[in-house]
Design an enzyme around this catalytic site. Sequence first.
Site, short mmCIF file in Angstrom:
data_model
loop_
_atom_site.label_atom_id
_atom_site.label_comp_id
_atom_site.label_asym_id
_atom_site.label_seq_id
_atom_site.Cartn_x
_atom_site.Cartn_y
_atom_site.Cartn_z
CG HIS A 118 -1.69 -1.03 1.40
ND1 HIS A 118 -3.07 -1.20 0.46
CD2 HIS A 118 -1.74 -2.23 2.56
CE1 HIS A 118 -3.46 -2.25 0.77
NE2 HIS A 118 -2.58 -3.05 2.18
O1 RIB Z 1 -4.60 -0.17 5.18
C1 RIB Z 1 -3.11 -0.17 4.93
C2 RIB Z 1 -2.39 1.31 5.75
O2 RIB Z 1 -2.26 0.77 6.61
C3 RIB Z 1 -0.24 0.63 5.59
O3 RIB Z 1 -0.42 1.91 5.80
C4 RIB Z 1 -0.69 0.30 6.08
O4 RIB Z 1 1.10 -0.01 6.80
C5 RIB Z 1 -1.06 -0.09 7.71
O5 RIB Z 1 -0.56 1.16 8.54
#
Ligand code: RIB
Length: 311
Positions: free
Chosen positions: A241
């Site tokens: 992500h």
């Molecule tokens: O939902 C994904 C996010 O939440 C990313 O930033 C992951 O590192 C968690 O922090």
Amino acid sequence: MTPLIIDTDPGIDDAFAIALTAASPEVDLLAVTTVFGNVGLENTTANALRLLELCGRPDVPVAAGADRPLVHPTPHRASEVHGGDGLSGAADTLPKASKDVDGRHAVALMADLLRTATEPVTIAPIGPMTNVALLLALHPELKPKIGRIVAMGGSAKGGNTTAAAEFNIWSDPEAAHRVLAEEDVPTVLVPLDLTHRCAVDATWLERLAAGGTVARGLHALTPSYRATYRRVLGIDGMVLHDAIALAEAISPGILRTTACPVEVDTSHGPGRGATIVDQRRGRNSHRRLVDVALDADVTELGEFVLSRVLR
Ligand code: RIB
Ligand code: CA
């Protein structure tokens, strides 16, 4: 070179985002600030220091920020996804940090850097938005020094940490509301709707494992994160992500965005932390718009990240 500050809660995908940034000549990484999130602040801060050591950037200052949300505490972190230490239990496989954490609070460091910046600074929050919300509240006079905020978080259709909410927003909905709905700094939001389409696969991970020191160091962090994605998405791969958000911070326009109002559910019902992305046309002229990244060339994105972290 675009001056850049990453605000982060490492976190496996945060680790890839930091490594991608460290290998990208387009940006000048001014600082890494840490926040609670995937795990507690002590671990996210220690992880940030070790990850910068792995990437050969111990010169980049790391300052610790908020250790809890602005208003309401959240019942859990994400250690079931990122491991108890935030790096799949493999934090100790990374080089020990040769530098201590900066003595300033994250918000103070961000403010100092904004004051002295000679070009607009990009701020990339890839964890809960608590530090950024505090920065904007405490130092409105510095907003003109921020070129844009590029945030990983939210979703237009359903969450990951609850049925409605994505983890970063869910972790501090009041902070996210402040940044996404109340403020006026140009903002790109990179939601699950896109990041879930950009999973890297087994071949990508095999290529990573055959890379250099940084690549192998990152690969050592992935086994349990990969197992999580096999369980929750039924894939043999994983979703990076935060690296997708940093790809946009590094290479503006690599993600395709749509300008939409974004509201955050700050109630205490089942929708708490949900982001309501209003994609209706012609209904939004009077409202604050956020550039929501809903599309990209997925193959190009995967190669962009891998080519830079292979070193
Ligand atoms: O939902 C994904 C996010 O939440 C990313 O930033 C992951 O590192 C968690 O922090
Ligand atoms: Ca994160």
